[in-house]
Write an enzyme that holds these catalytic residues in place. Structure first.
Site, PDB file in Angstrom:
ATOM      1  CE  LYS A   1      -2.259   1.589   3.736  1.00  0.00           C
ATOM      2  NZ  LYS A   1      -3.374   1.909   4.656  1.00  0.00           N
TER       3      LYS A   1
HETATM    4  C1  R5P Z   1      -2.359   4.561   8.607  1.00  0.00           C
HETATM    5  O1  R5P Z   1      -2.775   5.023   9.619  1.00  0.00           O
HETATM    6  C2  R5P Z   1      -3.025   3.429   8.055  1.00  0.00           C
HETATM    7  O2  R5P Z   1      -2.218   2.493   7.441  1.00  0.00           O
HETATM    8  C3  R5P Z   1      -4.211   3.735   7.187  1.00  0.00           C
HETATM    9  O3  R5P Z   1      -4.858   2.530   7.046  1.00  0.00           O
HETATM   10  C4  R5P Z   1      -3.896   4.318   5.826  1.00  0.00           C
HETATM   11  O4  R5P Z   1      -3.227   5.506   5.923  1.00  0.00           O
HETATM   12  C5  R5P Z   1      -5.141   4.428   4.936  1.00  0.00           C
HETATM   13  O5  R5P Z   1      -6.032   5.310   5.449  1.00  0.00           O
HETATM   14  P1  R5P Z   1      -6.296   6.735   4.796  1.00  0.00           P
HETATM   15  O6  R5P Z   1      -7.056   6.484   3.522  1.00  0.00           O
HETATM   16  O7  R5P Z   1      -7.105   7.456   5.820  1.00  0.00           O
HETATM   17  O8  R5P Z   1      -4.975   7.373   4.525  1.00  0.00           O
END
Ligand code: R5P
Length: 273
Positions: free
Chosen positions: A173
């Protein structure tokens, strides 16, 4: 890759179109009670029917998600730092593989911090988690965390994603950036994107999802741009329409606007009871 690993991966990334909508609700692990996620159960329940998988910590899973659900669970397995602590990159693995198996998760997730003080430690964490996951057929999602001093460009994100894949992550990711196709090209495992901070207009987040998919992302792992929206259910439906129904931004936004009206009417009806 063994059967169990392939089977679990197919629960995250739809094998028919190779795409995914992962709902990220793990933010409390270092942010505490965040706007939109102060009461996790309240945030998660209405969104679950529209998420292909849910990214969550074990604490929130146990306390705030019904064990009756069919939604596959991606377990946040790293942590140990906080937003007011010294260095967010100083993470460890905070969940055992036995716990992950007991919780029946389909994937383990962990952050890496390329270029940070604790880069080596976070990569070592990743290699250990991959070893544990490989032993039991559980894939690992590496999250490329970006420190404030890092630039979110394709050079940096491409480096981080490639290193994650080289160490053995099964999915990565990262953040969307200019020349994102170069990040995807250089990463031999599926790349999904985080939404990042809440954008002012829902159409901007839809555009982000659309552009990322167009440039080769396998889907989204989105949090704040869904549950900090004025209409979270309508937003996740609109994101789904881009990921799984090939809607363009205009079509998805029109769907968002239409569903928002319905969502508001439902909320009004509940309030007036
Ligand atoms: C970090 O806090 C996490 O990995 C979140 O799951 C990631 O940042 C995705 O969330 P967002 O779309 O709010 O950035």
């Amino acid at each position: 890759m063994d059967w169990g690993m392939k089977n679990r991966l197919s629960k995250i990334i739809n094998p028919e179109n190779r795409r995914c909508v992962m709902l990220a609700v793990d933010h409390g692990y270092f942010l505490g009670p965040t706007d939109g996620l102060r009461v996790p159960r309240r945030t998660i329940r209405p969104l679950l029917p529209y998420a292909d998988s849910l990214m969550v910590t074990r604490g929130v899973l146990r306390t705030s998600v019904s064990p009756d659900i069919n939604t596959p669970i991606v377990l946040r397995a790293s942590g140990g730092t906080s937003i007011i602590g010294e260095d967010l990159s100083n993470e460890s693995i905070v969940t055992s593989i036995e716990e992950a198996i007991k919780l029946n998760v389909v994937c383990l997730a962990l952050s890496i911090f390329i270029g940070s003080k604790y880069e080596h430690q976070s990569l070592h964490n990743l290699s250990r988690l991959v070893d544990m996951g490989e032993k039991y057929g559980i894939p690992v999602l590496a999250v490329t965390a970006v420190g404030k001093e890092m630039s979110r460009d394709s050079r940096y994100l491409g480096l981080a994603c490639r290193i994650a894949a080289e160490i053995g992550a099964h999915v990565v990711k990262t953040y969307y950036c200019q020349n994102f196709e170069e990040v995807v090209e250089g990463c031999p495992v599926p790349v999904i994107i985080a939404g990042g901070k809440k954008l002012t207009h829902e159409s901007e987040a839809l555009q982000l999802a659309y552009d990322a998919l167009h440039d080769g992302a396998s889907g989204v792992d989105m949090g704040r741009n869904i549950w900090q929206s004025s209409h979270p259910v309508s937003m996740i439906k609109a994101v789904r329409s881009i990921v799984h129904s090939n809607a363009n931004v205009q079509e998805a936004h029109e769907e968002f606007m239409k569903n928002s009206l319905i969502e508001t009417r439902k909320e009004d009806a509940i309030e007036s009871k």
